[in-house]
Scaffold this active site. Structure first.
Site, PDB file in Angstrom:
ATOM      1  N   VAL A 169     -44.611   5.920  71.007  1.00  0.00           N
ATOM      2  CA  VAL A 169     -44.860   4.623  70.385  1.00  0.00           C
ATOM      3  C   VAL A 169     -46.355   4.297  70.408  1.00  0.00           C
ATOM      4  O   VAL A 169     -47.111   4.862  71.194  1.00  0.00           O
ATOM      5  CB  VAL A 169     -44.087   3.500  71.111  1.00  0.00           C
ATOM      6  CG1 VAL A 169     -42.592   3.815  71.162  1.00  0.00           C
ATOM      7  CG2 VAL A 169     -44.618   3.269  72.528  1.00  0.00           C
ATOM      8  N   CYS A 186     -47.720   4.860  57.834  1.00  0.00           N
ATOM      9  CA  CYS A 186     -46.298   5.212  57.823  1.00  0.00           C
ATOM     10  C   CYS A 186     -45.723   5.201  56.418  1.00  0.00           C
ATOM     11  O   CYS A 186     -44.520   5.019  56.238  1.00  0.00           O
ATOM     12  CB  CYS A 186     -45.497   4.298  58.750  1.00  0.00           C
ATOM     13  SG  CYS A 186     -46.014   4.399  60.473  1.00  0.00           S
TER      14      CYS A 186
END
Length: 222
Positions: A169, A186
């Site tokens: 993360v 992303c």
């Protein structure tokens, strides 16, 4: 750099001082993941900061890199382009997914990713920040008062090798948000990126670490 260790209580929390380059992190994670599978090291959560870098996941496309102003690396994790840099806490999670972890059943990668999301949601809740999942969008999202829309505050990208997880993360505490402009984060261009500081929460990295550590057991049970 080596992350090898005698088998500690699960997981071992490692916090690196200074900035760790992406190649150093990839090498260390691969070695630790192999040692976990071999039974010569225990599970670990490794908290780092990187120098400004762009990393490509296995789904990254060339057009997602808009401006290669920083070094770029093939990370080998899932997902597309991601920025890493100072002010962002990257958490590399190395677990043996052959066994259950708290609410996460064994051998269930989807549940594992859901658990990482829940971990971040609970950590951010400690700062009174409501982060949420969004169908079809990777990462965690918050209401952004500066735009009136939603912005991403945390990214997730994982890799699993022989049922050992690595990568993990990235939580935006106080990075330079303009650095995200060199990529399509992303693969999502229609929403922005934010941080705790941009939301008016002057959290330190140490406070972010404390929230992550305190929330871990609520999801993963260790």
């Amino acid at each position: 750099m080596s992350l090898a260790a005698s088998t500690p209580p699960s997981p071992e929390w490692l916090v690196s001082d200074g900035r760790v380059t992406v190649p150093e992190a990839l090498e260390a994670m691969a070695a630790r993941a192999a040692a976990i599978r071999a039974g010569t090291a225990g599970e670990a959560v490794w908290l780092v900061e990187h120098p400004p870098s762009y990393t490509a996941g296995t789904s990254a496309r060339a057009e997602g890199l808009l401006d290669a102003r920083f070094p770029t690396f093939d990370a080998g994790r899932g997902g597309q382009w991601t920025y890493h840099g100072p002010g962002q806490r990257t958490g590399y999670v190395m677990l043996d997914l052959m066994r259950r972890h708290g609410t996460i059943p064994a051998r269930d990668v989807r549940a594992y990713v859901h658990g990482l999301e829940e971990w971040l949601i609970r950590a951010l809740d400690r700062f009174n920040v409501r982060a949420e999942r969004r169908e079809g969008r990777v990462g965690l999202w918050v209401a952004d008062p500066s735009t009136g829309g939603e912005s991403k505050i945390a990214a997730i990208g994982v890799r699993v090798t022989r049922w050992v997880s690595w990568h993990g993360v990235a939580l935006n505490v106080d990075p330079d948000l303009s650095h995200f402009g060199g990529i399509v984060p992303c693969g999502i261009s229609e929403h922005g990126v934010t941080s705790l500081h941009a939301l008016g929460i002057p959290a330190t990295m140490e406070e972010a670490d404390s929230a992550l550590m305190a929330s871990w057991g609520e999801v993963f049970g260790d």
